[in-house]
Structures are given as C-alpha cells and as structure tokens.
Design a protein around this motif. Structure first.
Motif, PDB file in Angstrom:
ATOM      1  N   ALA A 328       0.857  -1.188   0.000  1.00 37.17           N
ATOM      2  CA  ALA A 328       0.000   0.000   0.000  1.00 37.17           C
ATOM      3  C   ALA A 328       0.894   1.239   0.000  1.00 37.17           C
ATOM      4  N   ALA A 329       0.721   2.091  -0.994  1.00 37.60           N
ATOM      5  CA  ALA A 329       1.565   3.278  -1.111  1.00 37.60           C
ATOM      6  C   ALA A 329       1.367   4.184   0.106  1.00 37.60           C
ATOM      7  N   PRO A 330       2.415   4.434   0.885  1.00 37.47           N
ATOM      8  CA  PRO A 330       2.269   5.299   2.061  1.00 37.47           C
ATOM      9  C   PRO A 330       2.197   6.775   1.706  1.00 37.47           C
ATOM     10  N   SER A 331       2.543   7.106   0.468  1.00 32.18           N
ATOM     11  CA  SER A 331       2.495   8.489   0.010  1.00 32.18           C
ATOM     12  C   SER A 331       2.382   8.472  -1.507  1.00 32.18           C
ATOM     13  N   ASP A 332       2.116   9.634  -2.089  1.00 31.28           N
ATOM     14  CA  ASP A 332       2.083   9.714  -3.542  1.00 31.28           C
ATOM     15  C   ASP A 332       3.462   9.344  -4.088  1.00 31.28           C
ATOM     16  N   GLY A 333       3.475   8.575  -5.152  1.00 31.95           N
ATOM     17  CA  GLY A 333       4.754   8.153  -5.706  1.00 31.95           C
ATOM     18  C   GLY A 333       4.575   7.377  -6.993  1.00 31.95           C
ATOM     19  N   TRP A 334       5.608   6.631  -7.368  1.00 31.30           N
ATOM     20  CA  TRP A 334       5.613   5.901  -8.627  1.00 31.30           C
ATOM     21  C   TRP A 334       5.836   4.412  -8.401  1.00 31.30           C
ATOM     22  N   LEU A 335       5.041   3.621  -9.071  1.00 32.46           N
ATOM     23  CA  LEU A 335       5.319   2.193  -9.208  1.00 32.46           C
ATOM     24  C   LEU A 335       6.157   2.038 -10.467  1.00 32.46           C
ATOM     25  N   LEU A 336       7.314   1.407 -10.362  1.00 33.29           N
ATOM     26  CA  LEU A 336       8.210   1.253 -11.503  1.00 33.29           C
ATOM     27  C   LEU A 336       8.577  -0.217 -11.667  1.00 33.29           C
ATOM     28  N   LEU A 337       8.274  -0.763 -12.836  1.00 30.45           N
ATOM     29  CA  LEU A 337       8.717  -2.097 -13.216  1.00 30.45           C
ATOM     30  C   LEU A 337       9.807  -1.920 -14.277  1.00 30.45           C
ATOM     31  N   CYS A 338      10.916  -2.630 -14.144  1.00 29.91           N
ATOM     32  CA  CYS A 338      11.980  -2.476 -15.123  1.00 29.91           C
ATOM     33  C   CYS A 338      12.797  -3.749 -15.252  1.00 29.91           C
ATOM     34  N   THR A 339      13.417  -3.915 -16.404  1.00 30.87           N
ATOM     35  CA  THR A 339      14.356  -5.006 -16.621  1.00 30.87           C
ATOM     36  C   THR A 339      15.750  -4.543 -16.214  1.00 30.87           C
ATOM     37  N   ASP A 340      16.700  -5.488 -16.229  1.00 35.25           N
ATOM     38  CA  ASP A 340      18.034  -5.130 -15.766  1.00 35.25           C
ATOM     39  C   ASP A 340      18.762  -4.185 -16.722  1.00 35.25           C
ATOM     40  N   GLY A 341      18.206  -3.944 -17.894  1.00 33.02           N
ATOM     41  CA  GLY A 341      18.790  -2.952 -18.781  1.00 33.02           C
ATOM     42  C   GLY A 341      18.766  -1.562 -18.171  1.00 33.02           C
ATOM     43  N   LEU A 342      17.847  -1.325 -17.223  1.00 31.63           N
ATOM     44  CA  LEU A 342      17.831  -0.060 -16.483  1.00 31.63           C
ATOM     45  C   LEU A 342      18.546  -0.196 -15.153  1.00 31.63           C
ATOM     46  N   TRP A 343      18.127  -1.178 -14.331  1.00 35.14           N
ATOM     47  CA  TRP A 343      18.687  -1.211 -12.976  1.00 35.14           C
ATOM     48  C   TRP A 343      20.159  -1.615 -12.934  1.00 35.14           C
ATOM     49  N   LYS A 383      23.909  -1.535 -22.678  1.00 34.25           N
ATOM     50  CA  LYS A 383      24.457  -2.871 -22.911  1.00 34.25           C
ATOM     51  C   LYS A 383      23.391  -3.968 -22.934  1.00 34.25           C
ATOM     52  N   ASP A 384      22.176  -3.633 -22.560  1.00 38.31           N
ATOM     53  CA  ASP A 384      21.106  -4.626 -22.575  1.00 38.31           C
ATOM     54  C   ASP A 384      19.828  -3.956 -23.063  1.00 38.31           C
ATOM     55  N   ASN A 385      18.828  -4.781 -23.388  1.00 34.46           N
ATOM     56  CA  ASN A 385      17.516  -4.242 -23.703  1.00 34.46           C
ATOM     57  C   ASN A 385      16.967  -3.536 -22.466  1.00 34.46           C
ATOM     58  N   ILE A 386      16.118  -2.538 -22.684  1.00 29.90           N
ATOM     59  CA  ILE A 386      15.640  -1.699 -21.576  1.00 29.90           C
ATOM     60  C   ILE A 386      14.122  -1.608 -21.621  1.00 29.90           C
ATOM     61  N   THR A 387      13.474  -1.929 -20.530  1.00 31.80           N
ATOM     62  CA  THR A 387      12.028  -1.754 -20.412  1.00 31.80           C
ATOM     63  C   THR A 387      11.710  -1.012 -19.130  1.00 31.80           C
ATOM     64  N   VAL A 388      10.877   0.019 -19.238  1.00 32.68           N
ATOM     65  CA  VAL A 388      10.443   0.820 -18.089  1.00 32.68           C
ATOM     66  C   VAL A 388       8.934   0.966 -18.159  1.00 32.68           C
ATOM     67  N   ALA A 389       8.227   0.524 -17.131  1.00 27.13           N
ATOM     68  CA  ALA A 389       6.775   0.712 -17.027  1.00 27.13           C
ATOM     69  C   ALA A 389       6.493   1.485 -15.748  1.00 27.13           C
ATOM     70  N   LEU A 390       5.722   2.563 -15.867  1.00 26.93           N
ATOM     71  CA  LEU A 390       5.477   3.478 -14.748  1.00 26.93           C
ATOM     72  C   LEU A 390       3.987   3.675 -14.501  1.00 26.93           C
ATOM     73  N   ALA A 391       3.605   3.687 -13.235  1.00 26.85           N
ATOM     74  CA  ALA A 391       2.234   4.038 -12.850  1.00 26.85           C
ATOM     75  C   ALA A 391       2.306   5.028 -11.695  1.00 26.85           C
ATOM     76  N   ARG A 392       1.611   6.151 -11.833  1.00 24.22           N
ATOM     77  CA  ARG A 392       1.588   7.146 -10.770  1.00 24.22           C
ATOM     78  C   ARG A 392       0.574   6.704  -9.710  1.00 24.22           C
TER      79      ARG A 392
END
Length: 426
Positions: A328-343, A383-392
């Motif tokens: 449960a989001a304790p404050s306004d923020g972002w849910l971020l799903l990503c592959t290792d190409g980003l992290w 160096k890798d494929n990159i996927t970023v999915a964001l939900a406010r």
C-alpha cells in the motif's frame, strides 16, 4: 546491373521468397542489390539509397518490415500503436521511417515501442545499443476513467535461448490478458449483485490488509497468470529446439494505490517516492544468493555470474511459481517495473529514485519520464535491452503499508528459498 542482380523493386513478388530465405538471425538481410542511380548496395528493407538518397522503389508504396523468421514473429512483433517520436531528439518520424528533425532512422516496431493506456500509466521498451534485437517485452492495461486500476507486465528474454524475443512478448501479453479478464469478470459479478461503491474492482481491493486472514485472491490470480505465461512461452518454442526460449516475468495489479505484485527472475518492481524508496521484489539470481551469503551488493552484482537467474519461464524451467506480495503506497509516488537494462546502472532504490527525479524534471507525464530513463540507460552504455513501465500512485492511507523492513531502502522481505537450477541470462 548484371544478370545475377535481382530486378527492381527488390521486394517484387518473385523475390519475396528469396529475401525471406536469406534472412539471418535477428532480422539481418543478406540479399542486396545495386542502387539503380549510383550503384551502391541497398537492402530490401530500405526505401531510399543510403548513399545518394534515390527512391529505389518509386512504383511501390511504404513497405512493411522484412526479415521476420517465423509466423509467430510476424504476429507478436507487429506494431502496437502509432509511430512514436524519434528516440534521439523527440521529433516527428515520417512515413519513410526517418526523423524529420534530426534525420535519424527510427528503430523497428519491435526494437522500440511505447504504450500509454491511461494518463497516469505508460511504458517504453527499447533494444538498447549493443544487442542486435529486443528480447524485452511489455504489456499494459488500464481500466476506463475514472477507475484507477491497471495491469503492468514486463518480461526479459534470455539472450542465450532461441526465439526468446517472441516468447517474452507472448508471455507478457498472455499474463496481462488473464489479469485484465479477471478484473472484468469481477466487475460483472459485483455489478450485478451489489450496490457497494467498490463495485467493479477486484474483489480483494476493498479488504484492509490487516484483516486479510484468507489468501489474497489477486495473489492467486497472479500465480495463475504466470502459469498461463509459461504456457505461452512453450507454445512459441519449437518442439525440437535444443535451447528452449525462456524469460523472466514481473507483474503488478494496481487499484487505488494498492499494489499486488509477482516476480520470477531478475526483472524488478520498485515503489519510489520523495519519502520512500522500496524495492518490492527480490531477484531469483546468483547475485542475490551471494548477497544472502554476505557479499555486498556491488560485489555480487559485478561477479562473473551476476546475471545468472535461478528461476525463469520456459520449457526447461523447474519452478515457475513467482514470489508475490501486496504493498500500500504510504504516500504519492511511482510504481516502476523495469528489466536489468535499467537497474544495471542504478541498482539501489535510492540511486534509481534519483534518476527518476531527474527524468521527471521537465514533465510529469509517465511516458516522457519512461523515455528519459531509457535514454539515460542508453547514455550509460545501453548494454542490454531496456524496459520501463510506470504508474503514478496516490497515497493509500486506509491500508497498512507492507514495508519490507524498518529500512525502506532495502529489498522486500519474503524471498523464496534458493533454486539449484541456474540459467545464464546474458
């Protein structure tokens, strides 16, 4: 032009079979022919000669991308939406596939695609700079406004396996469809039998987490969706393949700031806000095993087998049950799903939050923020494929936040026991 040279246009019916037969792995075409204007070599998938700019097929309109290897690739690598802006400068891409502002050639629909199912939800999937094809995949869904419900699924194909690009996209789309259908069925059932204001939501969303004595229905749905994704991967794997297609999976169901999530492999799920940086998922990887054994994160994630995963989807997988959780989001923020190409370039939640903040400096639109994060990853080497999915997300003050520990910068608790199987991802 010699007698052996193919006639123009290169994609004429009599040459189509030869062109497809000559397609190499990753869609690279071996068949070329001299430009009728300057004689430079031109591939069948090029509309204009790169040397002199001549139109090499004046009698033929825009041509679909050639070089696909299977019927499944044709189906799942199709464009998902209208042409996105130029990934280099943000300019408009013309029908010929080139940016009208900077002249850069746009990537194929599979190499780079975006999804914006709602004003508060978006994602970007990109090939990166090094890999020859995009083996990442993404599938998003959002309920009609004013409902604030969504499904986010990302998959990362294992580079060493065959047809992982096709299988990953099939898995992501199947999991998304299963979860979206579950929401629709719940809406139909509740809407016909109740006047409760929560009608139309997943059945578990109106139940406070602190009172949840029974198994969470959405966790069950996420496990079922993962099983369906596994079936999709198998369906898109050749029966005689010596190296069966495989991929990771990270999925989340969102309803009014409450996040139900599932993870298998090393694609990650984060909650990032001004006052909280939380990694919800825990990797199934050799690096994670090393961290549990006492190694530092930096040491483990730079080890020789850092990206070897211990769970995955695929015909050769021995454990496809994902880790699941509720947050449960304790404050306004972002849910971020990503592959290792980003992290790969910002593994710590705090470091990733800093990049998210920088990416949102000029706009708070999820798709623009996701694009900026992809550009940043590419600027670090891509160096890798990159996927970023964001939900406010809006703060869910009526729930009990499922913080993993007193330190919100640490990965979530509840990691599963280690697996004896290992698959090298890159």
């Amino acid at each position: 032009m010699t007698d052996e040279s193919p006639a123009w246009p290169l994609w004429a019916t009599e040459h189509e079979a030869a062109a497809n037969a000559a397609a190499q792995e990753y869609g690279t075409l071996a068949l070329t022919a001299p430009c009728p204007s300057c004689g430079a070599s031109v591939r069948p998938d090029q509309r204009y000669c790169e040397n002199c700019g001549a139109d090499v097929h004046p009698e033929v309109g825009p041509v679909a991308r050639a070089g696909v290897t299977t019927e499944e690739t044709v189906k799942f690598n199709r464009p998902k939406a209208s042409t996105p802006p130029c990934v280099e400068c943000g300019g408009e891409v013309d029908a010929d596939g080139y940016c009208q502002t900077c002249g850069a050639k746009a990537p194929s629909a599979r190499d780079h695609f975006e999804a914006v199912p709602a004003s508060w939800l978006a994602g970007v999937c990109d090939r990166g700079l090094v890999h020859n094809r995009n083996e990442d995949a993404m599938a998003l869904w959002a309920a009609s406004e004013p409902d604030r419900a969504a499904v986010l699924v990302i998959c990362d194909g294992v580079s060493s396996s065959q047809d992982s690009d096709v299988a990953a996209l099939a898995a992501a789309e199947r999991a998304r469809d299963v979860l979206a259908e579950r929401r629709a069925n719940s809406s139909d059932d509740r809407g016909s039998n109740s006047s409760n204001p929560d009608d139309g939501r997943w059945s578990s969303s109106s139940k406070p987490l602190a009172d949840a004595d029974e198994p969470d229905p959405l966790s069950t749905a996420l496990i079922e969706a993962t099983a369906e994704a596994q079936q999709a991967v198998i369906e898109h794997t050749a029966p005689d393949s010596p190296n069966a297609a495989s991929c990771t999976l990270a999925a989340a169901v969102v309803e009014d700031g409450l996040v139900h999530w599932a993870s298998l492999g090393d694609s990650r799920i984060y909650f990032l806000a001004d006052d909280a940086h939380v990694q919800l998922s825990t990797d199934h990887s050799v690096a994670e095993e090393l961290i549990r054994g006492g190694a530092s994160r930096v040491e483990a994630e730079n080890s020789l087998q850092a990206h070897a995963i211990t769970r995955w989807l695929g015909r050769d997988a021995d454990n496809i049950v994902p880790d699941t959780g509720v947050f449960a989001a304790p404050s306004d923020g972002w849910l971020l799903l990503c592959t290792d190409g980003l992290w790969n370039y910002a593994s710590e939640p705090t470091a990733l939050a800093e990049q998210l903040q920088a990416a949102s400096a000029e706009s708070d639109e999820p798709v623009k923020i996701a694009r900026q994060l992809v550009r940043w990853a590419n600027s670090q080497g891509g160096k890798d494929n990159i996927t970023v999915a964001l939900a406010r997300l809006a703060a869910n003050l009526n729930r009990t936040p499922q913080a993993p520990s007193d330190d919100l910068n640490e990965p979530a608790a509840g990691a599963s026991a280690s697996s004896t199987s290992v698959e090298e991802k890159d």
